[in-house]
Design an enzyme around this catalytic site. Sequence first.
Site, PDB file in Angstrom:
ATOM      1  N   GLU A   7       5.585  -3.753   8.980  1.00  0.00           N
ATOM      2  CA  GLU A   7       5.794  -4.689   8.302  1.00  0.00           C
ATOM      3  C   GLU A   7       4.404  -5.668   9.468  1.00  0.00           C
ATOM      4  OE1 GLU A   7       8.756  -7.026   7.946  1.00  0.00           O
ATOM      5  OE2 GLU A   7       7.816  -8.909   8.254  1.00  0.00           O
ATOM      6  N   HIS A 173       9.401  -9.113   1.581  1.00  0.00           N
ATOM      7  CA  HIS A 173       8.952 -10.127   2.225  1.00  0.00           C
ATOM      8  C   HIS A 173       9.311 -11.175   1.973  1.00  0.00           C
ATOM      9  CE1 HIS A 173       6.909 -11.441   5.401  1.00  0.00           C
ATOM     10  NE2 HIS A 173       6.598 -10.401   5.879  1.00  0.00           N
ATOM     11  N   ASP A 296       5.529  -6.979  12.653  1.00  0.00           N
ATOM     12  CA  ASP A 296       5.309  -8.166  12.222  1.00  0.00           C
ATOM     13  C   ASP A 296       4.852  -8.689  13.079  1.00  0.00           C
ATOM     14  OD1 ASP A 296       5.791 -10.179  10.128  1.00  0.00           O
ATOM     15  OD2 ASP A 296       8.008 -10.878  11.079  1.00  0.00           O
TER      16      ASP A 296
HETATM   17 MN    MN Z   1       6.363 -10.122   7.947  1.00  0.00          MN
END
Ligand code: MN
Length: 335
Positions: A7, A173, A296
């Site tokens: 991600e 997301h 992330d």
């Molecule tokens: Mn994210």
Amino acid sequence: MRRIAVEEAFITADILAGWRKVLASSDVEPGFAKLGGSLLKPSAAGTQLVSNLLDIGPGRIAHMDKVGIDVEVLSLTSPGVQIFDTDMATRLAAESNDALAAAIKANPTRLAGLVAVAPQDPAAAAREIERGKKLGLCGVIINSHTRSEYLDMPRYRPILEAAEALDMPIYLHPREPGPSMVTPYLDYGLYFATWGFSAETGLHAMRLIMSGAFDRHPGLRIVLGHMGEGIPYWLKRIDNRFAMQVKIGACEKLPKRPSEYFLENFYITTAGVTDMAVLKLGLDELGVDRIMFAADFPYEDDAEAVSFMDGANVTEEQRRKIYESNAVRIFKLKV
Ligand code: MN
């Protein structure tokens, strides 16, 4: 074992310019006005964030080398093109997919990526998923709601059909809650990742489950970040209360329990959660084969994510699955 992070965000210069235009206009969604305003503020931190998002070339690779991440699965950062008018959104999604495919071609052993689409035009989005697959992209990114609408609504069926038919997982997301429910989130920064992101994205996932989407599309696979956006914690209660609601006629019965859809059609990732108690919950509820590593970047400290996963109290076989082999299997990575 390789560390694959699934991600990891980027943006194109054109989409960034489009965001700035939307932020300056009078009909900007209230949640995005806050989110975009805070991400793009001209402070040192904002500038660094934007330059990190824009770089999916040598700078990104050098950063991955420094942190020890072998492969990043990139996706267009939230809310992507979902705040634009339909034509602009469709065009900029396609252009971002071309840019992403080019970046992957330049570093094919280090980068993979997800197709961005404009849900505003579901038929065009379905075609873009097919084109993205031909470009070598390995899943679809949907940054939660589009104008307060969710993928369970009948008009979005072409997107679910295409994702299922082409066997492309949809990474659902977060973004800030939509105009129809954002008001109480606007105080105290709650629209953001502290709470609003998970509330919004968990709701989206639950709408898909409760709408019977997985009876219509049994092969549809959804990926949730942030250890499942809270849903693993609630599974038992969701089943229990759903059964009661069906009993009193408050909602329609589904062929399976809600948790069965979650356990059969969903995967979760560690994005943004470096907490062993929560990883343990995920392992207990979903099993190790449904959990992938994510950092992330650039929103979170990816060095911290690596240090957490390197040291997590799991077996070496579990670590290998979470870091590498699950992502290879779920996204059919060629790298
Ligand atoms: Mn994210």
